[in-house]
Scaffold this motif. Structure first.
Motif, mmCIF file in Angstrom:
data_model
loop_
_atom_site.group_PDB
_atom_site.id
_atom_site.type_symbol
_atom_site.label_atom_id
_atom_site.label_comp_id
_atom_site.label_asym_id
_atom_site.label_seq_id
_atom_site.Cartn_x
_atom_site.Cartn_y
_atom_site.Cartn_z
ATOM 1 N N ASN A 204 4.652 -2.899 5.021
ATOM 2 C CA ASN A 204 4.534 -1.463 4.811
ATOM 3 C C ASN A 204 5.087 -0.673 5.993
ATOM 4 O O ASN A 204 5.756 0.346 5.816
ATOM 5 C CB ASN A 204 3.071 -1.100 4.558
ATOM 6 N N SER B 240 0.843 -1.193 0.000
ATOM 7 C CA SER B 240 0.000 0.000 0.000
ATOM 8 C C SER B 240 0.882 1.248 0.000
ATOM 9 O O SER B 240 2.083 1.179 -0.253
ATOM 10 C CB SER B 240 -0.985 -0.024 1.173
ATOM 11 N N VAL B 241 0.298 2.395 0.305
ATOM 12 C CA VAL B 241 0.954 3.678 0.063
ATOM 13 C C VAL B 241 2.282 3.824 0.808
ATOM 14 O O VAL B 241 3.260 4.334 0.250
ATOM 15 C CB VAL B 241 -0.009 4.826 0.422
ATOM 16 N N GLN C 72 -0.114 -4.512 6.985
ATOM 17 C CA GLN C 72 0.815 -3.410 7.204
ATOM 18 C C GLN C 72 2.190 -3.843 7.700
ATOM 19 O O GLN C 72 3.050 -2.990 7.939
ATOM 20 C CB GLN C 72 0.212 -2.416 8.191
ATOM 21 N N THR D 275 -4.125 2.836 5.142
ATOM 22 C CA THR D 275 -3.678 2.165 3.926
ATOM 23 C C THR D 275 -3.320 3.115 2.790
ATOM 24 O O THR D 275 -2.388 2.849 2.020
ATOM 25 C CB THR D 275 -4.763 1.185 3.453
ATOM 26 N N PHE D 276 -4.046 4.211 2.676
ATOM 27 C CA PHE D 276 -3.872 5.087 1.518
ATOM 28 C C PHE D 276 -3.306 6.457 1.887
ATOM 29 O O PHE D 276 -3.458 7.421 1.136
ATOM 30 C CB PHE D 276 -5.205 5.253 0.791
ATOM 31 N N ARG E 19 4.820 1.835 -0.994
ATOM 32 C CA ARG E 19 5.076 2.410 -2.316
ATOM 33 C C ARG E 19 5.973 3.644 -2.217
ATOM 34 O O ARG E 19 6.827 3.869 -3.079
ATOM 35 C CB ARG E 19 3.756 2.766 -2.999
ATOM 36 N N TYR F 199 -12.351 -0.880 -1.008
ATOM 37 C CA TYR F 199 -11.403 -0.276 -0.088
ATOM 38 C C TYR F 199 -11.534 1.247 -0.082
ATOM 39 O O TYR F 199 -11.367 1.888 0.951
ATOM 40 C CB TYR F 199 -9.965 -0.657 -0.472
ATOM 41 N N ASN G 234 -8.766 3.949 5.264
ATOM 42 C CA ASN G 234 -8.149 4.812 4.257
ATOM 43 C C ASN G 234 -6.926 5.521 4.805
ATOM 44 O O ASN G 234 -5.908 5.656 4.114
ATOM 45 C CB ASN G 234 -9.162 5.841 3.761
ATOM 46 N N GLN H 267 -8.993 3.752 -5.044
ATOM 47 C CA GLN H 267 -7.605 3.322 -4.866
ATOM 48 C C GLN H 267 -7.555 1.822 -4.561
ATOM 49 O O GLN H 267 -8.533 1.236 -4.101
ATOM 50 C CB GLN H 267 -6.956 4.104 -3.724
ATOM 51 N N SER H 268 -6.392 1.244 -4.769
ATOM 52 C CA SER H 268 -6.243 -0.200 -4.557
ATOM 53 C C SER H 268 -4.979 -0.481 -3.763
ATOM 54 O O SER H 268 -4.059 0.334 -3.699
ATOM 55 C CB SER H 268 -6.168 -0.935 -5.900
ATOM 56 N N ILE H 269 -4.960 -1.660 -3.161
ATOM 57 C CA ILE H 269 -3.716 -2.228 -2.658
ATOM 58 C C ILE H 269 -3.227 -3.223 -3.695
ATOM 59 O O ILE H 269 -3.979 -3.619 -4.590
ATOM 60 C CB ILE H 269 -3.914 -2.895 -1.278
#
Length: 449
Positions: free
Chosen positions: A324, A61-62, A321, A408-409, A65, A102, A405, A108-110
């Motif tokens: 991440n 996820s974000v 997570q 994750t985002f 990334r 999500y 959100n 948005q996506s994972i």
């Protein structure tokens, strides 16, 4: 490449653990111009791609990334290897399904990514730099962290080697040998918690045409109250299926007949997807693995040693997570190295003093999300709250960000995500109480009239 930043304060850093977080941290440090030696207990994953080890795929996820973008790998991993998952697809007992997006507002996506592929990509990227060395089949057997001294056993030749470093970073997982050395120091707080549930991996193969047997862009969930099964898509169109449930349940499935009765009762639509023969073979080929949470602090010993990733804060996998959060460790460290111009004493002090608040928060959130995934998603109250959150998020995208959100985002600190949720709960409770009070007053007034 040679020391891209021309760093005048170049350090000699030893990283223990060549997994995902250790390999990423090595990249961050060599890009800053430090000399890095990476020691890994296992073989080079690039030479043994079929060895699965831990869970074969992960949810990117974000936060993850952002770290991959820093080291130049985000586009390759996301576009060329990641499989986007836009929603949870919930499987009912009768085989019917429904979706829980999500991010209903911006879609948005994972991303489902292969653990081994990602690890290999990070190691391959570090090959571009001359100031990194990698040593595999090296087991840490002794450490004097205050002196920057380590002793490794070469598992292939049984030779023992001594290593000195300016800075030691332990990225060697939930059962970290570096953390074990830290535990000998005074004022080191440590706790580990095993949940009563274990996990066992199964597999849904691709169909006869080499295609997915289920819609690909989803995380599939079979929630069953006290246990659940999930499936994440793989690049070869197969699915990694993970069954989570109490160890006592696993123990009771001690024969082929009991196993098939159990799946017929709780996961009937999965049997033709997995295949009866393969289900039996895969289930009895292994044994359920435990799930552990680790909390500890401080993360450093003066300016000489630091632990990151699972070594510092192993979490159960239910929020997606773990990786991440470990990648975010590396990002935050890099920002602090920039902030303090590579003054490692200041970096480690601030990192250790501040980071634990957020890692403790995501540890607690991960445990909560297991309850949500296996049970709450089937309840009307959960779906009502989800719809309400999404609606307010649509109206007030800056003010009202739902918990999932924000975790994750966004890169909002995990502890702030929790505080936001608590504030939202208070707002909704106050609103409902006010509406209820007004309705009661109106009703009483109407009856009197």
């Amino acid at each position: 490449m040679n020391m891209p930043n021309g760093n005048a304060k170049s350090m000699d850093v030893v990283i223990v653990g060549g997994g995902l977080v250790g390999s990423l941290e090595a990249l961050y440090l060599v890009k800053r111009g430090h000399r890095v030696r990476l020691y890994e207990y296992r073989e080079d994953i690039r030479n043994t791609p079929q060895i699965r080890g831990r869970s074969i795929n992960l949810a990117l996820s974000v936060r993850g990334r952002r770290a991959l973008k820093d080291v130049g790998l985000e586009e390759h991993i996301v576009k060329d290897h990641g499989i986007p998952m836009y929603a949870r697809k919930i499987h009912r007992l009768d085989g019917s399904t429904y979706e829980i997006p999500y991010d209903a507002r911006t879609n948005q996506s994972i991303f489902s990514v292969g653990r081994n592929y990602l690890n290999s990509a990070l190691l391959k990227e570090s090959d571009k730099y001359k100031n990194v060395e990698k040593y595999f089949n090296h087991k840490l057997v002794e450490a004097n962290l205050k002196r920057g001294s380590l002793q490794f056993l070469k598992t292939d030749t049984k030779e023992t080697i001594e290593v000195q470093a300016d800075l030691i970073i332990g990225a060697d997982g939930a059962f970290s040998a570096v953390r074990r050395a830290m535990m000998k120091e005074p004022l080191f707080d440590y706790s580990q918690t095993y949940i009563e549930h274990g996990y066992l991996e199964l597999c849904i193969p691709s169909d006869q045409n080499g295609s997915f047997q289920m819609p690909a862009n989803y995380l599939h969930i079979w929630p069953r109250g006290n246990f659940m099964m999930i499936a994440l898509p793989n690049q070869d169109c197969s699915w990694t299926v993970t069954l989570f449930m109490p160890f006592s349940y696993f123990k009771n499935l001690d024969s082929e007949e009991r196993l098939m009765e159990f799946f017929q009762q709780y996961f009937p639509d999965s049997i033709p997807l997995i295949g009866k023969k393969k289900l039996i073979e895969d289930f009895f080929a292994g044994s359920p693995s435990p799930l552990v949470s680790v909390k500890c602090r401080p993360y450093n010993i003066s300016e000489k040693a630091l632990i990151i990733g699972d070594a510092a804060h192993a979490v159960v996998p239910f929020y997606g997570q773990g990786m991440n959060a470990g990648f975010e460790d590396c990002t935050i460290l890099d920002r602090m190295f920039q902030k303090y111009d590579d003054d490692v004493a200041k970096v480690l002090e601030e990192y250790s003093r501040t980071r634990w608040v957020d890692t403790f928060a995501i540890s607690d959130l991960a445990v909560y999300n297991y309850i949500e995934m296996r049970d709450l998603v089937t309840r009307p109250s959960y779906r009502l709250r989800k719809a309400l959150d999404d609606f307010i998020f649509w109206l007030l995208p800056v003010t009202w960000v739902p918990l999932y959100n924000s975790v994750t985002f966004s890169t909002m600190p995990y502890s702030q995500c929790v505080k936001n949720r608590e504030w939202q709960n208070k707002v909704l409770l106050s609103t409902f109480l006010a509406i209820g009070g007004m309705f009661t007053i109106a009703t009483v007034y109407g009856l009197r009239k």
